[in-house]
Design an enzyme around this catalytic site. Sequence first.
Site, PDB file in Angstrom:
ATOM      1  N   SER A 138      -5.801  44.636  17.288  1.00 41.30           N
ATOM      2  CA  SER A 138      -4.996  44.105  18.392  1.00 41.30           C
ATOM      3  C   SER A 138      -5.452  42.701  18.758  1.00 41.30           C
ATOM      4  CB  SER A 138      -5.117  45.014  19.615  1.00 41.30           C
ATOM      5  OG  SER A 138      -4.497  46.244  19.342  1.00 41.30           O
ATOM      6  N   GLU A 198      -7.737  39.240  22.822  1.00 39.00           N
ATOM      7  CA  GLU A 198      -8.833  40.193  22.590  1.00 39.00           C
ATOM      8  C   GLU A 198      -9.707  39.671  21.442  1.00 39.00           C
ATOM      9  OE1 GLU A 198      -7.918  44.368  22.706  1.00 39.00           O
ATOM     10  OE2 GLU A 198      -9.354  44.800  21.106  1.00 39.00           O
ATOM     11  N   ARG A 205     -14.983  44.251  26.932  1.00 35.42           N
ATOM     12  CA  ARG A 205     -16.022  43.238  27.079  1.00 35.42           C
ATOM     13  C   ARG A 205     -17.210  43.854  27.804  1.00 35.42           C
ATOM     14  NH1 ARG A 205     -16.535  40.733  31.993  1.00 35.42           N
ATOM     15  NH2 ARG A 205     -15.021  41.454  33.512  1.00 35.42           N
TER      16      ARG A 205
HETATM   17  C1  FAD Z   1      -7.480  47.543  11.527  1.00 33.70           C
HETATM   18  C2  FAD Z   1      -8.299  47.307  12.785  1.00 33.70           C
HETATM   19  C3  FAD Z   1      -8.307  48.269  13.791  1.00 33.70           C
HETATM   20  C4  FAD Z   1      -9.044  48.062  14.962  1.00 33.70           C
HETATM   21  N1  FAD Z   1      -9.035  49.031  15.925  1.00 33.70           N
HETATM   22  C5  FAD Z   1      -9.740  48.843  17.061  1.00 33.70           C
HETATM   23  C6  FAD Z   1      -9.738  49.856  18.090  1.00 33.70           C
HETATM   24  O1  FAD Z   1      -9.141  50.921  17.972  1.00 33.70           O
HETATM   25  N2  FAD Z   1     -10.441  49.605  19.229  1.00 33.70           N
HETATM   26  C7  FAD Z   1     -11.139  48.446  19.413  1.00 33.70           C
HETATM   27  O2  FAD Z   1     -11.759  48.276  20.469  1.00 33.70           O
HETATM   28  N3  FAD Z   1     -11.172  47.476  18.447  1.00 33.70           N
HETATM   29  C8  FAD Z   1     -10.493  47.653  17.288  1.00 33.70           C
HETATM   30  N4  FAD Z   1     -10.516  46.677  16.313  1.00 33.70           N
HETATM   31  C9  FAD Z   1     -11.244  45.419  16.543  1.00 33.70           C
HETATM   32  C10 FAD Z   1     -12.697  45.405  15.998  1.00 33.70           C
HETATM   33  O3  FAD Z   1     -12.839  46.297  14.917  1.00 33.70           O
HETATM   34  C11 FAD Z   1     -13.699  45.763  17.080  1.00 33.70           C
HETATM   35  O4  FAD Z   1     -13.671  44.830  18.130  1.00 33.70           O
HETATM   36  C12 FAD Z   1     -15.125  45.829  16.502  1.00 33.70           C
HETATM   37  O5  FAD Z   1     -15.908  46.483  17.420  1.00 33.70           O
HETATM   38  C13 FAD Z   1     -15.727  44.473  16.192  1.00 33.70           C
HETATM   39  O6  FAD Z   1     -16.955  44.693  15.503  1.00 33.70           O
HETATM   40  P1  FAD Z   1     -17.453  43.667  14.383  1.00 33.70           P
HETATM   41  O7  FAD Z   1     -18.759  44.147  13.883  1.00 33.70           O
HETATM   42  O8  FAD Z   1     -16.405  43.458  13.373  1.00 33.70           O
HETATM   43  O9  FAD Z   1     -17.665  42.367  15.268  1.00 33.70           O
HETATM   44  P2  FAD Z   1     -17.258  40.843  14.891  1.00 33.70           P
HETATM   45  O10 FAD Z   1     -15.774  40.749  14.804  1.00 33.70           O
HETATM   46  O11 FAD Z   1     -18.046  40.368  13.738  1.00 33.70           O
HETATM   47  O12 FAD Z   1     -17.761  40.102  16.215  1.00 33.70           O
HETATM   48  C14 FAD Z   1     -17.141  40.354  17.456  1.00 33.70           C
HETATM   49  C15 FAD Z   1     -18.012  39.739  18.554  1.00 33.70           C
HETATM   50  O13 FAD Z   1     -19.225  40.472  18.644  1.00 33.70           O
HETATM   51  C16 FAD Z   1     -20.330  39.605  18.468  1.00 33.70           C
HETATM   52  N5  FAD Z   1     -21.372  40.334  17.748  1.00 33.70           N
HETATM   53  C17 FAD Z   1     -21.317  40.859  16.497  1.00 33.70           C
HETATM   54  N6  FAD Z   1     -22.480  41.450  16.186  1.00 33.70           N
HETATM   55  C18 FAD Z   1     -23.297  41.283  17.255  1.00 33.70           C
HETATM   56  C19 FAD Z   1     -24.644  41.634  17.538  1.00 33.70           C
HETATM   57  N7  FAD Z   1     -25.410  42.292  16.655  1.00 33.70           N
HETATM   58  N8  FAD Z   1     -25.162  41.279  18.741  1.00 33.70           N
HETATM   59  C20 FAD Z   1     -24.420  40.605  19.652  1.00 33.70           C
HETATM   60  N9  FAD Z   1     -23.143  40.235  19.443  1.00 33.70           N
HETATM   61  C21 FAD Z   1     -22.585  40.576  18.253  1.00 33.70           C
HETATM   62  C22 FAD Z   1     -19.796  38.417  17.680  1.00 33.70           C
HETATM   63  O14 FAD Z   1     -20.602  37.267  17.882  1.00 33.70           O
HETATM   64  C23 FAD Z   1     -18.401  38.285  18.256  1.00 33.70           C
HETATM   65  O15 FAD Z   1     -18.432  37.576  19.465  1.00 33.70           O
HETATM   66  C24 FAD Z   1      -9.790  46.869  15.125  1.00 33.70           C
HETATM   67  C25 FAD Z   1      -9.803  45.908  14.101  1.00 33.70           C
HETATM   68  C26 FAD Z   1      -9.072  46.122  12.939  1.00 33.70           C
HETATM   69  C27 FAD Z   1      -9.121  45.094  11.844  1.00 33.70           C
END
Ligand code: FAD
Length: 327
Positions: free
Chosen positions: A237, A307, A189
């Site tokens: 996760s 998370e 976060r």
């Molecule tokens: C198979 C898999 C593996 C993963 N492995 C990891 C890992 O190793 N480590 C890890 O930390 N996470 C992991 N994740 C979780 C995820 O990919 C991360 O948290 C990623 O960074 C989220 O990015 P997103 O663009 O998909 O955000 P979203 O899921 O679309 O949004 C997440 C949050 O960010 C906010 N947000 C999105 N874009 C913006 C922006 N431009 N400005 C402000 N806020 C914004 C959204 O409002 C929301 O609150 C994994 C997920 C999957 C499906």
Amino acid sequence: MSLTTASSMKTLLDDDDRAMLRELLSDRVAFDEPLAPYTSWKIGGPADAFAQLERENELAAVLTHCVRRRLPWFVLGSGSNLLVGDGGIRGIVLRLGGDFARVEVRASEEGVRVVAGASASMAAITARAASAGAVGIGSLAGIPGTLGGSLRMNAGTDREMGDFIRDVRVQSPSRPAPHSVDVRYFYRRTNLARDAVVVGAELAFARGDAQAVREEMQARLVRRKQTQPIALPNAGSCFRNPEGEKAARLIEAVGAKGWREGDAEVSPLHANFINNLGAASACDVATLLARVRRAVYERFGIGLELEVHLVGVFVDREWDGGHGRVA
Ligand SMILES: Cc1cc2nc3c(=O)[nH]c(=O)nc-3n(C[C@H](O)[C@H](O)[C@H](O)COP(=O)(O)OP(=O)(O)OC[C@H]3O[C@@H](n4cnc5c(N)ncnc54)[C@H](O)[C@@H]3O)c2cc1C
């Protein structure tokens, strides 16, 4: 889980809102757009409006309109850390693309600098940075998010986004023009203001041997494939690791691997992942999350924290018997 009422299912937009969005974005706005295709879980009901923004002036105009009309908005990245309720999201869902997808990589004697827009994928950033020899980039490889979402989440593995970020640019309703902000990073976060939309950032890395960096990154990607169900729809996760513990170990210890609720399943491969086996609803996933959390608490006295972010309207199946939209 909130009890759904007819009012929480009703669109908040009026004809003027729709006309404004159509004039600004033409066919880049859709109304009552199902969000499931835009999330890695393939789950989520409709957004009142789904606005695809390609330029900073469009984002400024939409944020200003939302303030004037007191409309809620939500910024979506790749949707890889989100459980969107089956009742969808009221107000305007913003998705960045176009100018926001740029990635520039500059290698010099001082190191590797990456300047990227918020909708650039971490896959593109890590591949380009690795080719320039960015040391440590492997720790961000395989994260299926955008730069903006990954920055908001301080995503990472043994090293995190915050270790490499040098400058963050945002737009917000109170200050719609792009500007830099200071951000502090914590485990999964940040202190980024809730209403700040990240539009771009700069990352800095030490420069090493590109071949060695690429090989290290490749090895990490292979390890991911072996330990995570990456071919199935999930959101990575679900729970944060408690201090000095692994959420996956606790969940596995209560025997939850393979537990099901509808088409939602605790992954038999990685206990902290919940897979959508086909037709899982947000309600199924939320119910399974609650069951897992309760079992871990009863056995270990540890209250796992989510998370994944839960957003939108969660429909209670017993309340209306389905996910129907109230017109
Ligand atoms: C198979 C898999 C593996 C993963 N492995 C990891 C890992 O190793 N480590 C890890 O930390 N996470 C992991 N994740 C979780 C995820 O990919 C991360 O948290 C990623 O960074 C989220 O990015 P997103 O663009 O998909 O955000 P979203 O899921 O679309 O949004 C997440 C949050 O960010 C906010 N947000 C999105 N874009 C913006 C922006 N431009 N400005 C402000 N806020 C914004 C959204 O409002 C929301 O609150 C994994 C997920 C999957 C499906």
